[in-house]
Enzyme design. Structure first.
Site, PDB file in Angstrom:
ATOM      1  N   TYR A 142      70.947  83.938 -18.958  1.00  0.00           N
ATOM      2  CA  TYR A 142      72.044  83.131 -18.414  1.00  0.00           C
ATOM      3  C   TYR A 142      72.828  83.895 -17.359  1.00  0.00           C
ATOM      4  O   TYR A 142      73.390  83.300 -16.448  1.00  0.00           O
ATOM      5  CB  TYR A 142      73.022  82.730 -19.531  1.00  0.00           C
ATOM      6  CG  TYR A 142      72.658  81.494 -20.303  1.00  0.00           C
ATOM      7  CD1 TYR A 142      71.476  81.421 -21.018  1.00  0.00           C
ATOM      8  CD2 TYR A 142      73.523  80.403 -20.335  1.00  0.00           C
ATOM      9  CE1 TYR A 142      71.172  80.294 -21.755  1.00  0.00           C
ATOM     10  CE2 TYR A 142      73.222  79.269 -21.064  1.00  0.00           C
ATOM     11  CZ  TYR A 142      72.040  79.222 -21.774  1.00  0.00           C
ATOM     12  OH  TYR A 142      71.747  78.107 -22.504  1.00  0.00           O
ATOM     13  N   LYS A 191      61.340  87.835 -29.310  1.00  0.00           N
ATOM     14  CA  LYS A 191      59.941  87.565 -28.934  1.00  0.00           C
ATOM     15  C   LYS A 191      59.329  88.917 -28.585  1.00  0.00           C
ATOM     16  O   LYS A 191      58.814  89.142 -27.479  1.00  0.00           O
ATOM     17  CB  LYS A 191      59.913  86.565 -27.754  1.00  0.00           C
ATOM     18  CG  LYS A 191      58.535  86.027 -27.429  1.00  0.00           C
ATOM     19  CD  LYS A 191      57.984  85.055 -28.462  1.00  0.00           C
ATOM     20  CE  LYS A 191      56.559  84.669 -28.120  1.00  0.00           C
ATOM     21  NZ  LYS A 191      55.926  83.832 -29.171  1.00  0.00           N
ATOM     22  N   ASP A 223      59.393  81.508 -32.085  1.00  0.00           N
ATOM     23  CA  ASP A 223      58.601  80.312 -32.399  1.00  0.00           C
ATOM     24  C   ASP A 223      58.527  80.105 -33.915  1.00  0.00           C
ATOM     25  O   ASP A 223      58.705  78.997 -34.423  1.00  0.00           O
ATOM     26  CB  ASP A 223      57.197  80.377 -31.758  1.00  0.00           C
ATOM     27  CG  ASP A 223      56.483  81.702 -31.988  1.00  0.00           C
ATOM     28  OD1 ASP A 223      57.104  82.653 -32.513  1.00  0.00           O
ATOM     29  OD2 ASP A 223      55.286  81.792 -31.652  1.00  0.00           O
ATOM     30  N   ASP A 247      70.873  79.393 -27.905  1.00  0.00           N
ATOM     31  CA  ASP A 247      71.176  78.045 -27.409  1.00  0.00           C
ATOM     32  C   ASP A 247      70.270  77.039 -28.110  1.00  0.00           C
ATOM     33  O   ASP A 247      70.719  76.020 -28.641  1.00  0.00           O
ATOM     34  CB  ASP A 247      70.964  78.000 -25.888  1.00  0.00           C
ATOM     35  CG  ASP A 247      71.225  76.626 -25.323  1.00  0.00           C
ATOM     36  OD1 ASP A 247      72.227  76.008 -25.711  1.00  0.00           O
ATOM     37  OD2 ASP A 247      70.404  76.149 -24.504  1.00  0.00           O
ATOM     38  N   ASP A 251      71.161  74.471 -31.707  1.00  0.00           N
ATOM     39  CA  ASP A 251      71.026  73.008 -31.710  1.00  0.00           C
ATOM     40  C   ASP A 251      70.122  72.564 -32.850  1.00  0.00           C
ATOM     41  O   ASP A 251      70.406  71.593 -33.553  1.00  0.00           O
ATOM     42  CB  ASP A 251      70.424  72.501 -30.386  1.00  0.00           C
ATOM     43  CG  ASP A 251      71.487  72.031 -29.401  1.00  0.00           C
ATOM     44  OD1 ASP A 251      72.608  72.564 -29.449  1.00  0.00           O
ATOM     45  OD2 ASP A 251      71.181  71.140 -28.579  1.00  0.00           O
TER      46      ASP A 251
HETATM   47  C1  IPM Z   1      75.869  75.207 -25.293  1.00  0.00           C
HETATM   48  C2  IPM Z   1      75.494  74.368 -24.103  1.00  0.00           C
HETATM   49  C3  IPM Z   1      75.680  75.219 -22.858  1.00  0.00           C
HETATM   50  C4  IPM Z   1      74.745  76.406 -22.975  1.00  0.00           C
HETATM   51  C5  IPM Z   1      75.454  74.464 -21.543  1.00  0.00           C
HETATM   52  C6  IPM Z   1      76.302  73.222 -21.453  1.00  0.00           C
HETATM   53  C7  IPM Z   1      75.689  75.359 -20.345  1.00  0.00           C
HETATM   54  O1  IPM Z   1      74.206  73.899 -24.241  1.00  0.00           O
HETATM   55  O2  IPM Z   1      77.045  75.633 -25.373  1.00  0.00           O
HETATM   56  O3  IPM Z   1      75.013  75.421 -26.154  1.00  0.00           O
HETATM   57  O4  IPM Z   1      73.571  76.325 -22.615  1.00  0.00           O
HETATM   58  O5  IPM Z   1      75.205  77.458 -23.420  1.00  0.00           O
HETATM   59 MG    MG Z   2      73.283  74.348 -26.115  1.00  0.00          MG
END
Ligand code: IPM
Ligand code: MG
Length: 358
Positions: A142, A191, A223, A247, A251
């Site tokens: 990032y 990884k 993975d 990230d 999720d």
């Molecule tokens: C998160 C989001 C952000 C990220 C985006 C919106 C830049 O997905 O906070 O997880 O990738 O960090």
């Molecule tokens: Mg995210």
């Protein structure tokens, strides 16, 4: 005691969930004898509309001068046409970088009252789920070198994944410290079978582990970790990983609980400074309709009390109030089952405030 909080309501449902969270904090303040000074600042799409920039300098200055930052959500279709570097989401990356928020804590827990929403078979989650993803937030791909260049194969673009020992060491410490307060298990995700940066990551995590003999450590390739999260999520306690893997896995972990709309997060700097925000997005489709669930933001405020201000009793109180409102059967639309009565954002705030007042 007086605490200074910079508040970024942001876009979409952000302002509505922030409003309820401020009410909850005010009631907590009355109950325990603290005051909170809120300064509202702009970031995201609303900041682009007002100033032409997603993260005005003034916002950064006010955040830096505060004890903590509370954020609703940023982004929405209105700004989707903007080029990558000008999108509202860039405000988040700017805040993380400029405020030095290197440690992102994303708890994924299964609320017993909402267990039906979990998409996994009940036997995989019996007894509940309680995982925290510790994501490195200011390094890796990032924030690494990026660019576009012309080559004999046409245009090429690149983003570099780079980690220093210092960056890995400090995030590993956060994860092990957290594990010491929990079930004493850390899973480091990398990884290392392919990436040099992951081999460094693994070596440093192993080094840090020497200082925590009571904590069990294992290493998963990313993975495999993604697979294990749906195959046997109860094996995890603390997961520590890089910015990009975190990230993705955070999720996945949140969705596994079935209650992504309920989950808070903290992004911490050295010292106790932190930014607190719900895991969910700005939900532009329901913005302004008094439909959004404010619980994730209210639980983020509880994390703020716990991690930045050290107000453990007040933090527990907020979490217990949310639990009670759920146990009493109150549901916003996102967590209601078909046919169940539904309350709005404001009424949800009312119920939580009532539960805190007792
Ligand atoms: C998160 C989001 C952000 C990220 C985006 C919106 C830049 O997905 O906070 O997880 O990738 O960090
Ligand atoms: Mg995210």
């Amino acid at each position: 005691m007086n605490y200074k909080i910079a508040v970024i309501p942001g876009d979409g449902i952000g302002p509505e969930v922030i409003e309820q969270t401020r009410r909850v904090l005010e009631v907590i303040g009355e109950k325990y004898g603290y005051t909170f000074d809120f300064t509202e600042v702009l970031a995201g799409g609303c900041a682009i509309d007002a100033t032409g920039q997603c993260l005005p300098e003034e916002t950064v200055e006010i955040c830096k001068a505060s004890d903590a930052v509370l954020l609703g959500a940023v982004g929405g279709p209105k700004w989707d046409h903007l080029p990558g570097a000008e999108r509202p989401e860039m405000a988040l990356l700017g805040l993380r970088g400029k405020l030095g928020l290197f440690a992102n804590l994303r708890p994924a827990m299964l609320f017993e009252e909402l267990a039906d929403a979990c998409p996994l078979k009940p036997e995989l989650v019996s007894g509940g789920l309680d995982i925290v993803v510790v994501r490195e937030l200011t390094g890796g791909i990032y924030f690494g070198e990026k660019g576009i260049k012309e080559t004999d194969k046409g245009t090429a673009a690149y983003d570099v994944e780079e980690y220093s020992e210092m960056e890995v060491r400090r995030i590993a410490r956060v994860a092990f410290d957290m594990a010491m307060k929990r079930n004493r298990k850390v899973t480091s995700v990398d990884k290392a079978n392919v990436l040099e940066s992951s081999r460094l990551w693994r070596r440093i995590v192993n080094e840090v582990a020497q200082d925590y003999p009571e904590v069990e450590l294992n290493h998963f390739y990313v993975d495999n970790a993604a697979m294990q999260l749906v195959r046997g999520p109860k094996q995890f306690d603390v997961i520590v990983t890089s910015n990009i893997f975190g990230d993705i896995l955070s999720d996945e972990a949140s969705q596994v609980t079935g209650s992504i709309g309920m989950l808070p997060s903290a992004s911490l700097a050295t010292g106790n400074f932190g930014m607190y925000e719900p895991v969910h997005g700005s939900a532009p489709d329901i913005a302004g309709t008094d439909t959004a669930n404010p619980m994730a933001t209210i639980l983020s405020a509880a994390m703020m009390l716990r991690y930045t201000f050290g107000l453990l009793e007040a933090a527990d109180d907020i979490e217990a109030a949310v639990q009670k409102v759920l146990a009493d059967g109150w549901r916003t639309a996102d967590i209601a089952k078909p046919g169940e009565a539904v309350i709005g954002t404001k009424e949800c705030g009312d119920r939580i405030v009532e539960a805190i007042r007792g």
